[in-house]
Design a protein around this motif. Structure first.
Motif, short mmCIF file in Angstrom:
data_model
loop_
_atom_site.label_atom_id
_atom_site.label_comp_id
_atom_site.label_asym_id
_atom_site.label_seq_id
_atom_site.Cartn_x
_atom_site.Cartn_y
_atom_site.Cartn_z
N ASP A 43 -7.24 -19.70 -2.12
CA ASP A 43 -7.74 -19.75 -1.05
C ASP A 43 -7.19 -18.15 -0.32
O ASP A 43 -7.87 -17.24 0.48
N LEU A 44 -5.50 -17.99 -0.43
CA LEU A 44 -5.27 -17.27 0.07
C LEU A 44 -4.45 -16.59 -0.83
O LEU A 44 -3.23 -16.71 -1.39
N LEU A 45 -4.93 -14.71 -0.53
CA LEU A 45 -3.56 -13.91 -1.71
C LEU A 45 -2.59 -13.35 -0.71
O LEU A 45 -2.55 -13.10 0.59
N VAL A 46 -1.57 -13.39 -0.79
CA VAL A 46 0.06 -12.71 -0.20
C VAL A 46 0.40 -11.84 -1.26
O VAL A 46 1.60 -11.91 -2.44
N PRO A 47 0.40 -10.71 -0.97
CA PRO A 47 0.85 -9.34 -1.58
C PRO A 47 2.52 -8.90 -1.18
O PRO A 47 3.01 -8.70 -0.57
N ALA A 48 3.28 -9.41 -2.25
CA ALA A 48 4.84 -9.31 -2.20
C ALA A 48 5.35 -8.24 -2.72
O ALA A 48 6.61 -8.34 -2.80
N ALA A 49 4.82 -7.23 -3.36
CA ALA A 49 5.36 -6.99 -4.63
C ALA A 49 5.17 -5.36 -3.35
O ALA A 49 5.47 -4.49 -3.03
N LEU A 50 4.48 -4.08 -4.44
CA LEU A 50 4.54 -2.65 -3.96
C LEU A 50 3.29 -2.66 -2.84
O LEU A 50 2.27 -3.69 -2.87
N GLY A 51 2.84 -1.44 -2.49
CA GLY A 51 1.74 -1.72 -1.58
C GLY A 51 0.39 -1.00 -2.58
O GLY A 51 0.91 -0.74 -3.86
N GLY A 52 -0.45 -0.79 -1.95
CA GLY A 52 -1.89 -0.01 -2.00
C GLY A 52 -1.87 -0.95 -3.43
O GLY A 52 -2.98 -0.61 -4.33
N LEU A 53 -2.85 -2.40 -3.12
CA LEU A 53 -3.09 -3.84 -3.72
C LEU A 53 -4.44 -3.14 -3.82
O LEU A 53 -5.13 -3.33 -4.53
N LEU A 54 -4.88 -3.25 -2.70
CA LEU A 54 -6.15 -3.51 -2.49
C LEU A 54 -6.95 -1.94 -2.27
O LEU A 54 -6.73 -1.63 -0.86
N SER A 55 -7.34 -1.70 -2.88
CA SER A 55 -8.64 -0.41 -3.07
C SER A 55 -10.26 -1.09 -3.22
O SER A 55 -10.21 -1.60 -3.32
N PRO A 56 -10.85 0.55 -3.33
CA PRO A 56 -12.27 0.00 -3.28
C PRO A 56 -12.75 -0.46 -4.61
O PRO A 56 -13.26 -1.77 -4.44
N ASP A 57 -11.68 -0.32 -5.38
CA ASP A 57 -12.42 -1.21 -6.89
C ASP A 57 -12.05 -2.60 -6.95
O ASP A 57 -12.45 -3.30 -7.85
N VAL A 58 -10.63 -3.30 -6.12
CA VAL A 58 -10.60 -4.50 -6.31
C VAL A 58 -11.17 -4.98 -5.18
O VAL A 58 -11.75 -6.71 -5.69
N VAL A 59 -11.25 -5.05 -4.28
CA VAL A 59 -11.84 -5.47 -3.14
C VAL A 59 -13.13 -6.56 -3.64
O VAL A 59 -13.30 -7.51 -3.12
N PRO A 60 -14.07 -6.13 -4.39
CA PRO A 60 -15.54 -6.53 -5.10
C PRO A 60 -14.93 -7.35 -5.74
O PRO A 60 -15.70 -8.74 -6.13
N LEU A 61 -13.56 -7.86 -6.20
CA LEU A 61 -13.43 -8.51 -7.41
C LEU A 61 -12.10 -9.47 -7.17
O LEU A 61 -12.13 -10.65 -7.33
N LEU A 62 -12.00 -9.92 -5.22
CA LEU A 62 -11.32 -10.27 -4.79
C LEU A 62 -11.95 -11.92 -5.34
O LEU A 62 -13.52 -12.33 -5.24
N ARG A 63 -11.04 -13.25 -5.60
CA ARG A 63 -11.44 -14.54 -4.57
C ARG A 63 -11.11 -14.95 -4.57
O ARG A 63 -10.50 -16.16 -5.04
N CYS A 64 -10.27 -14.47 -3.17
CA CYS A 64 -9.86 -15.26 -2.22
C CYS A 64 -10.51 -14.92 -0.78
O CYS A 64 -11.52 -14.38 -0.57
#
Ligand SMILES: NC(=O)c1ccc[n+]([C@@H]2O[C@H](COP(=O)([O-])OP(=O)(O)OC[C@H]3O[C@@H](n4cnc5c(N)ncnc54)[C@H](O)[C@@H]3O)[C@@H](O)[C@H]2O)c1
Length: 190
Positions: free
Chosen positions: A137-158
């Motif tokens: 349901d919820l993704l919590v990025p708590a490592a480094l920045g730059g996680l959400l890119s145009p390549d990653v967003v279409p693959l998200l399942r949250c």
């Protein structure tokens, strides 16, 4: 190197102050502070406010509560499936708090030594390169920045993203992609 950082910060004459972040801690600010008074979060015995990761986690938990109220209709994370990326200083606080609050946790870190914490809070461990797109349901990025890119967003399942990592989007256009995704049929719960 830390003394050079102190010199650089001091050269800005108070227009910028520094503090601990990934790879540095309160003790390092003592060294930086040998060259500038604009070094924050020194240990209490050195007159500072100490480790900022606890208060940072409190802020993140407040943001998660507000986001969950908006997206899921309740600020309560109990029963939500939460994927947490990064079990460092802030991530450790978040893992313990979210677990205590009844969230079902999936976690990762590039440091396999953090697996002990995953076990301690009853979390499922996944490989670092699988975490961002793990279902939840919820993704919590708590490592480094730059996680959400145009390549990653279409693959998200949250259905929602909130976390402490700085600069989570690779660019402002990624915000538009996330908004479009939320408006075009992304499930409210995944
Ligand atoms: N500490 C603070 O007070 C504070 C305040 C505001 C923002 N932040 C931000 O929050 C994030 C975490 O900060 P922190 O203080 O917990 O740092 P930290 O160095 O203590 O923890 C970061 C963790 O992320 C892990 N990691 C690194 N790359 C990874 C990857 N690709 N996949 C999975 N795990 C990975 C590291 O092994 C480490 O355990 C950073 O982006 C930081 O800039 C921290």
């Amino acid at each position: 190197m830390l003394l050079d950082v102190g010199d650089a910060v001091e050269s800005l004459g108070g227009r910028y102050g520094t503090g601990p972040d990934v790879g540095t801690g309160p003790a390092d600010m003592v060294t930086v502070g040998e060259r500038t008074r604009w070094a924050f979060c020194r240990p209490a015995e050195h007159g500072g406010s100490g480790d900022s990761s606890g208060p940072t986690a409190e802020g993140v938990l407040a943001a998660i509560g507000a986001l969950c109220a908006h997206r899921f209709g309740s600020a309560d994370v109990a029963g939500l499936r939460v994927t947490l990326i990064g079990l460092g200083n802030v991530g450790t606080h978040l893992a313990k708090a979210l677990s205590s609050a009844g969230a079902t946790l999936t976690v990762t870190d590039v440091d396999p030594g953090r697996r002990a914490l995953a076990d301690a809070v009853g979390a499922t461990w996944v490989a670092p390169d699988e975490a961002a797109t793990a279902p939840g349901d919820l993704l919590v990025p708590a490592a480094l920045g730059g996680l959400l890119s145009p390549d990653v967003v279409p693959l998200l399942r949250c259905a929602a993203v909130a976390g402490p990592a700085n600069n989570q989007l690779t660019g402002e256009h990624v915000a538009a992609m996330l908004h479009e995704r939320a408006c075009s049929g992304c499930p409210t719960r995944w």
